[in-house]
Design a protein around this motif. Structure first.
Motif, mmCIF file in Angstrom:
data_model
loop_
_atom_site.group_PDB
_atom_site.id
_atom_site.type_symbol
_atom_site.label_atom_id
_atom_site.label_comp_id
_atom_site.label_asym_id
_atom_site.label_seq_id
_atom_site.Cartn_x
_atom_site.Cartn_y
_atom_site.Cartn_z
ATOM 1 N N ALA A 1 37.068 31.776 -45.600
ATOM 2 C CA ALA A 1 37.682 30.780 -44.713
ATOM 3 C C ALA A 1 38.258 29.599 -45.476
ATOM 4 C CB ALA A 1 36.654 30.285 -43.692
ATOM 5 N N GLN A 2 37.798 29.372 -46.690
ATOM 6 C CA GLN A 2 38.276 28.249 -47.491
ATOM 7 C C GLN A 2 39.211 28.693 -48.621
ATOM 8 O OE1 GLN A 2 34.622 26.326 -48.728
ATOM 9 N NE2 GLN A 2 34.386 25.242 -46.774
ATOM 10 N N SER A 3 39.590 29.960 -48.635
ATOM 11 C CA SER A 3 40.472 30.477 -49.672
ATOM 12 C C SER A 3 41.936 30.212 -49.297
ATOM 13 C CB SER A 3 40.247 31.980 -49.844
ATOM 14 O OG SER A 3 40.660 32.688 -48.676
ATOM 15 N N PRO A 4 42.863 30.352 -50.248
ATOM 16 C CA PRO A 4 44.288 30.167 -49.925
ATOM 17 C C PRO A 4 44.747 31.191 -48.884
ATOM 18 C CG PRO A 4 43.936 30.100 -52.304
ATOM 19 C CD PRO A 4 42.651 30.572 -51.692
ATOM 20 N N PRO A 5 45.604 30.800 -47.945
ATOM 21 C CA PRO A 5 46.061 31.719 -46.894
ATOM 22 C C PRO A 5 47.204 32.620 -47.360
ATOM 23 C CG PRO A 5 46.999 29.559 -46.516
ATOM 24 C CD PRO A 5 46.105 29.422 -47.726
ATOM 25 N N ASP A 6 46.917 33.472 -48.339
ATOM 26 C CA ASP A 6 47.976 34.313 -48.893
ATOM 27 C C ASP A 6 47.652 35.806 -48.836
ATOM 28 O OD1 ASP A 6 46.001 34.560 -50.816
ATOM 29 O OD2 ASP A 6 47.085 33.459 -52.380
ATOM 30 N N GLY A 7 46.495 36.166 -48.252
ATOM 31 C CA GLY A 7 46.151 37.574 -48.095
ATOM 32 C C GLY A 7 45.444 38.207 -49.267
ATOM 33 N N HIS A 8 45.208 37.454 -50.331
ATOM 34 C CA HIS A 8 44.560 38.026 -51.510
ATOM 35 C C HIS A 8 43.031 37.927 -51.446
ATOM 36 C CE1 HIS A 8 48.698 37.449 -53.054
ATOM 37 N NE2 HIS A 8 48.424 38.545 -53.752
ATOM 38 N N MET A 9 42.498 37.354 -50.377
ATOM 39 C CA MET A 9 41.056 37.261 -50.193
ATOM 40 C C MET A 9 40.724 37.795 -48.800
ATOM 41 S SD MET A 9 38.363 36.175 -51.962
ATOM 42 C CE MET A 9 39.009 34.887 -53.041
ATOM 43 N N LEU A 10 39.959 38.878 -48.750
ATOM 44 C CA LEU A 10 39.605 39.510 -47.489
ATOM 45 C C LEU A 10 38.101 39.486 -47.286
ATOM 46 C CD1 LEU A 10 41.869 42.720 -47.595
ATOM 47 C CD2 LEU A 10 42.356 40.533 -46.471
ATOM 48 N N LEU A 11 37.707 39.443 -46.025
ATOM 49 C CA LEU A 11 36.300 39.534 -45.639
ATOM 50 C C LEU A 11 36.067 40.850 -44.936
ATOM 51 C CD1 LEU A 11 33.474 38.083 -45.125
ATOM 52 C CD2 LEU A 11 34.442 37.450 -42.889
ATOM 53 N N LEU A 12 35.037 41.597 -45.376
ATOM 54 C CA LEU A 12 34.608 42.768 -44.609
ATOM 55 C C LEU A 12 33.438 42.326 -43.743
ATOM 56 C CD1 LEU A 12 34.851 45.690 -43.827
ATOM 57 C CD2 LEU A 12 33.363 46.310 -45.740
ATOM 58 N N ALA A 13 33.748 41.950 -42.522
ATOM 59 C CA ALA A 13 32.735 41.431 -41.598
ATOM 60 C C ALA A 13 32.142 42.563 -40.774
ATOM 61 C CB ALA A 13 33.368 40.394 -40.671
ATOM 62 N N ASN A 14 31.019 42.267 -40.130
ATOM 63 C CA ASN A 14 30.468 43.221 -39.168
ATOM 64 C C ASN A 14 30.187 42.487 -37.861
ATOM 65 O OD1 ASN A 14 28.073 41.813 -39.572
ATOM 66 N ND2 ASN A 14 26.859 43.620 -40.054
ATOM 67 N N SER A 15 29.436 43.117 -36.976
ATOM 68 C CA SER A 15 29.194 42.557 -35.643
ATOM 69 C C SER A 15 28.623 41.145 -35.688
ATOM 70 C CB SER A 15 28.250 43.472 -34.863
ATOM 71 O OG SER A 15 28.767 44.782 -34.779
ATOM 72 N N GLN B 1 24.954 29.960 -33.700
ATOM 73 C CA GLN B 1 24.939 28.928 -34.729
ATOM 74 C C GLN B 1 25.933 27.833 -34.341
ATOM 75 O OE1 GLN B 1 24.400 29.811 -38.826
ATOM 76 N NE2 GLN B 1 24.123 31.998 -38.492
ATOM 77 N N SER B 2 25.395 26.673 -34.005
ATOM 78 C CA SER B 2 26.222 25.585 -33.509
ATOM 79 C C SER B 2 26.918 24.801 -34.618
ATOM 80 C CB SER B 2 25.366 24.626 -32.679
ATOM 81 O OG SER B 2 24.287 24.112 -33.458
ATOM 82 N N ASN B 3 26.524 25.012 -35.852
ATOM 83 C CA ASN B 3 27.075 24.204 -36.953
ATOM 84 C C ASN B 3 27.750 25.068 -38.011
ATOM 85 O OD1 ASN B 3 24.736 25.432 -37.761
ATOM 86 N ND2 ASN B 3 23.975 23.683 -38.950
ATOM 87 N N LEU B 4 28.487 26.075 -37.593
ATOM 88 C CA LEU B 4 29.191 26.917 -38.557
ATOM 89 C C LEU B 4 30.197 26.080 -39.353
ATOM 90 C CD1 LEU B 4 29.973 30.176 -36.518
ATOM 91 C CD2 LEU B 4 28.330 29.910 -38.378
ATOM 92 N N PRO B 5 30.304 26.315 -40.648
ATOM 93 C CA PRO B 5 31.234 25.527 -41.472
ATOM 94 C C PRO B 5 32.667 26.039 -41.402
ATOM 95 C CG PRO B 5 30.016 27.038 -42.853
ATOM 96 C CD PRO B 5 29.456 27.198 -41.460
ATOM 97 N N TYR B 6 33.001 26.775 -40.373
ATOM 98 C CA TYR B 6 34.352 27.301 -40.184
ATOM 99 C C TYR B 6 34.552 27.580 -38.698
ATOM 100 C CZ TYR B 6 31.591 31.598 -40.262
ATOM 101 O OH TYR B 6 30.622 32.543 -40.020
ATOM 102 N N ASP B 7 35.810 27.664 -38.300
ATOM 103 C CA ASP B 7 36.166 28.009 -36.924
ATOM 104 C C ASP B 7 36.501 29.496 -36.901
ATOM 105 O OD1 ASP B 7 37.748 28.539 -34.546
ATOM 106 O OD2 ASP B 7 37.898 26.386 -34.275
ATOM 107 N N THR B 8 35.699 30.265 -36.179
ATOM 108 C CA THR B 8 35.866 31.718 -36.171
ATOM 109 C C THR B 8 37.261 32.138 -35.742
ATOM 110 O OG1 THR B 8 33.521 31.981 -35.664
ATOM 111 C CG2 THR B 8 34.937 33.865 -35.248
ATOM 112 N N ASN B 9 37.831 31.453 -34.762
ATOM 113 C CA ASN B 9 39.125 31.862 -34.211
ATOM 114 C C ASN B 9 40.318 31.320 -34.985
ATOM 115 O OD1 ASN B 9 37.935 33.278 -32.020
ATOM 116 N ND2 ASN B 9 37.680 31.369 -30.900
ATOM 117 N N LYS B 10 40.140 30.250 -35.753
ATOM 118 C CA LYS B 10 41.267 29.631 -36.446
ATOM 119 C C LYS B 10 41.271 29.873 -37.950
ATOM 120 C CE LYS B 10 41.770 25.841 -33.095
ATOM 121 N NZ LYS B 10 41.762 24.362 -32.905
#
Length: 373
Positions: free
Chosen positions: A129-143, A152-161
């Motif tokens: 979430a804090q990497s450059p927005p250029d597509g060279h950093m991907l997350l393999l997330a799960n459920s 978690q009310s204090n996530l250090p990122y906005d899931t949707n943005k």
């Protein structure tokens, strides 16, 4: 975006000539000293500043619209990193490394897999979430990615943005597994035993106090009209050990760790989620076959990029990963670890995540699971 260079079609060139001609005419009028005033035109005698500025703006706008580069044309321009927010060796890690290898073989892309575990996947997710927005950093997330915003009310990122969906990759079903001492050999027999017991008498063990295992168990309890007691563990190995020892006699967990113990007679599998039976447990019917079709939940895995990554780059990544998922040998290797292919478009994945979060929120509220502060 307007096409450029050799890729310009005849139709586009025709439209371009018309537009240029009009703009050229306007410029010619200005250069000859013709100015507009009201409904008439009169010679100005000299070139006005307004005419010069207007001509320059028209010329620049026309050239700029044709000169915009395609952000996906030269992508990737450096190694792609896939961040796996789990320790090495699990299903997500295996999936990421297989896809990375195939992307290199098919497209020549250099793809590196990094494990950044911790914080219930938050550490790895925040890194992307804090990497450059250029597509060279991907997350393999799960459920868990869809559960964390609920718990978690204090996530250090906005899931949707801050994260942009690329594609789903695979899903793995859940299985209801019991200790051999439990006198049930089907889902209906197990339900009858549970309903005959006292509320809270039956417990179920899963990894963590707020992961997908806990949510799945609570969802089952709510649909079946049961009150179950949850027992959290630090890792999947602990859950399996406690099940084998009979300390915990029941769980609904991702299926991939249990088939060897079921085949050895050390555990019993009573039902699996999904529309079809799974290859490693062909004699175990689905929940739907046993009268509970509404209970259909799976652990999913999917790729996300940094929010703000150009859409052409997102689309290029999505297409490339889905090409890899369609390879017969990839399907064979993933099926062997109980992973079922589930590719999608970026928009489909986005809608899927939002729907999952909404469903999980309902389960959390009904089970009164407290958010992590």
């Amino acid at each position: 975006m307007a096409p450029t260079g050799a890729g310009v079609s005849a139709d586009f060139k025709s439209k371009l000539r018309v537009t240029t001609g009009r703009r050229g005419g306007e410029c010619a009028l200005a250069c000859r000293g013709i100015s507009h005033e009201g409904d008439s035109m009169r010679p100005s005698g000299s070139l006005s500043r307004r005419a010069v500025v207007a001509a320059a703006v028209l010329t620049f706008a026309g050239s700029a619209s044709l000169a915009q580069p395609d952000p996906a044309a030269n992508f990737p321009s450096k190694p792609i990193h896939i961040i796996v927010p789990f320790v090495p060796g699990g299903g997500s890690d295996t999936t990421a490394r297989l896809i990375a290898k195939k992307l290199n073989e098919k497209h020549g892309w250099q793809v590196v897999v990094e494990n950044r575990a911790g914080g219930n996947t938050v550490i790895g997710t925040q890194y992307v979430a804090q990497s450059p927005p250029d597509g060279h950093m991907l997350l393999l997330a799960n459920s868990t990615f869809a559960i964390n915003p609920v718990l978690q009310s204090n996530l250090p990122y906005d899931t949707n943005k801050d994260l942009a969906p690329v594609t789903t990759a695979v899903i793995t079903p859940f299985a209801m597994v019991v200790h051999p001492s439990v006198p049930a050999n089907s889902l209906q027999e197990m339900l009858a035993i549970m309903k005959a017991g006292k509320p809270g008498e039956w417990n179920f063990g899963t990894v963590g106090s707020s992961g997908i295992g806990r949510i799945t168990g609570e969802m089952f309890a709510q649909m079946a009209g049961l009150q179950l007691q949850h027992v959290p563990y630090k890792g999947a190995a602990q859950v399996t050990q406690e099940m084998l020892a009979g300390v915990v006699k029941f769980t609904i967990d991702v299926v991939n760790t249990y088939p060897p113990h079921v085949h050895a007679g050390k555990l019993k599998a009573l039902a699996v989620t999904g529309k079809n039976r799974i290859p490693s447990l062909p004699d175990v019917p689905t929940f739907a076959e046993q009268g509970m079709p509404e209970f259909d939940v799976s652990m999913w895995f999917g790729f996300l990029a940094r929010g703000g990554t150009p859409r052409p780059v997102i689309d290029k990544l999505s297409a490339a990963i889905n090409e890899v998922l369609a390879m017969p040998d990839v399907k064979q290797q993933l099926t062997a670890i109980e992973m079922q292919i589930m590719g999608s478009s970026p928009d489909e994945f986005d809608r899927f995540i939002r729907a999952e979060t909404a469903n999980f929120a309902k389960v959390v509220k009904a089970a009164d699971i407290k958010p992590v502060q």
